[in-house]
Design an enzyme around this catalytic site. Structure first.
Site, PDB file in Angstrom:
ATOM      1  CG  ASN A 307      41.320  53.695  10.842  1.00  0.00           C
ATOM      2  OD1 ASN A 307      40.638  54.711  10.740  1.00  0.00           O
ATOM      3  ND2 ASN A 307      41.557  52.901   9.815  1.00  0.00           N
ATOM      4  CG  HIS A 338      42.980  45.597   6.308  1.00  0.00           C
ATOM      5  ND1 HIS A 338      42.056  45.595   7.335  1.00  0.00           N
ATOM      6  CD2 HIS A 338      43.639  46.778   6.405  1.00  0.00           C
ATOM      7  CE1 HIS A 338      42.155  46.715   8.020  1.00  0.00           C
ATOM      8  NE2 HIS A 338      43.098  47.455   7.478  1.00  0.00           N
TER       9      HIS A 338
END
Length: 435
Positions: A307, A338
């Site tokens: 990512n 997250h």
């Protein structure tokens, strides 16, 4: 095989696919001389609003409200204080939404609506764009909208002045996924003249489509193999290792497929790598490089390439600004971003320790291992160990819950991170003695 179910099983894939014709339409209209810059901003903003409402329903307010507040903050705050206040507001809002997920999952014991999951995913991407914009303003790379209080312009003129910033936060090709695009690159792509606007490369789109097809077929084959085996609670030794590796591969294939689809949507709208890089523009950063991720024997390189645009964002936002323990602070913030589920906290903190161990192990090996046969053997062993440790971390992060984390920690798979942890302790002690 049910092909319709295969490609539209995940709701994000469905909505990204539904946005594809509108991305192609936007690209086509930009080639026309009659499609003004202001019309382009409005098209992207309106598309984002429609896509948000279609994908999230009433939860789309959780996206619209912070976007409006972020534009207001960057409009009225000074460049020196805009990033700090915008950062805390955005992360506070996102944390409250994640706490709502915790309450629903852990306290009520109910599965949250799929639309709420989509909203949280989009909100995390919005946080990236908001903080990237505020950092650019704070560092003097981007000008904020004219200060409404100090300017004598009308209210409508202030709205038009803030349109590029609002459009950037909600533009539909990146609303549900995609590589982080800086405001400067976004503005340069939108304001590019019609003659310089990139034409659509259907060959590139076809190649991406074939990649997605291949990844989805691999997922189907691997899913059947994983479902036929035992679980982590009743597996034994090598069976546990195989189960961890194959399950992590399922997660990775899903990420690869989504990232390629997101990249295709950005390319179709004219924001991808094929758009090129003009003078003063920032380059496009793709999120996935499958070859590097699957062949590297360095956990640190995997962390930088996984990512990739998010990794660069974390590096700029946290790592470079941390005076002490920058690596630990970066991964701790990633766990916060997250959602702070137990598995995520453990997984990201474990990842930071593994990256630190990776630096010391490879530094020591580069000095001590000279012959090429030993180097080849060392590379093969560290590649296998890297893949297994990444699989362990991925299962911890994706499992999220405390029960899943306990099953993982009590399995034989914990041997791999423990081994790297012991090497970290020994090599760090050796380094201290030498110093």
């Amino acid at each position: 095989m049910d092909w319709l179910q295969l490609f539209f099983l995940h709701p994000l894939s469905f909505y990204q696919g539904a946005a594809f014709p509108f991305a192609l339409l936007f690209n086509y209209l930009c080639i026309l001389d009659t499609f003004s810059t202001r019309a382009r901003y409005l098209f992207l903003l309106a598309g984002g609003g429609v896509l948000a409402f279609a994908a999230m329903g009433p939860y789309s307010l959780l996206i619209f409200i912070p976007a409006l507040c972020a534009v207001a903050l960057v409009s009225f705050l000074s460049p020196q204080e805009v990033h700090r206040l915008t950062f805390f507001f955005q992360m506070g809002w996102q944390t409250l939404c994640h706490l709502g997920l915790h309450y629903t999952e852990y306290y009520l014991g109910e599965p949250p609506p799929v639309r709420f999951y989509i909203t949280l995913s989009s909100l995390m991407l919005l946080t990236q764009r908001v903080t990237s914009l505020s950092l650019d303003i704070c560092e003097g790379k981007v000008e904020a909208p004219r200060r409404g209080i100090r300017s004598k312009s009308s209210f409508s003129e202030h709205l038009w002045d803030a349109l590029p910033h609002f459009s950037y936060l909600l533009f539909f090709p990146a609303l549900l996924g995609g590589s982080l695009c800086s405001f400067r690159r976004f503005q340069a792509c939108v304001q590019r003249s019609s003659s310089l606007y990139p034409s659509i490369s259907f060959r590139a789109l076809t190649w991406r489509g074939l990649q997605i097809l291949g990844l989805e077929c691999l997922k189907v084959a691997l899913r059947s193999a994983v479902s036929a085996g035992a679980g982590l609670d009743d597996c034994q030794r090598l069976e546990c290792i195989y189960l961890m590796w194959s399950t992590a591969w399922l997660f990775k294939l899903t990420y690869y497929s989504h990232w390629i689809l997101d990249d295709s949507l950005l390319h179709a709208a004219g924001f991808g790598a094929e758009a090129g890089q003009g003078p003063g523009e920032e380059g496009y950063v793709p999120d996935v490089d499958i070859w590097t991720l699957e062949t590297t024997h360095r956990i640190s390189l995997f962390a930088r390439q996984w990512n990739r645009s998010t990794a660069l964002w974390l590096r700029r936002l946290v790592f470079r600004k941390s005076r002490r323990w920058p690596l630990l602070q970066t991964f701790a913030f990633s766990a916060w971003w997250h959602g702070l589920h137990p598995g995520q906290v453990f997984g990201f903190l474990c990842w930071s320790v593994m990256v630190k161990a990776d630096y010391l192990i490879h530094t020591f090996a580069n000095v001590c291992i000279r012959s090429w046969p030993l180097r080849l053997l060392y590379r093969a062993l560290t590649w296998a160990h890297t893949q297994l440790i990444i699989a362990y971390i991925m299962l911890a992060v994706e499992g999220r819950s405390l029960s899943s984390l306990c099953q993982l920690c009590c399995s034989y798979n914990s041997l791999f991170p423990v081994m790297y942890g012991l090497l970290l302790f020994l090599l760090a002690e050796r380094k201290d003695k030498r110093n």
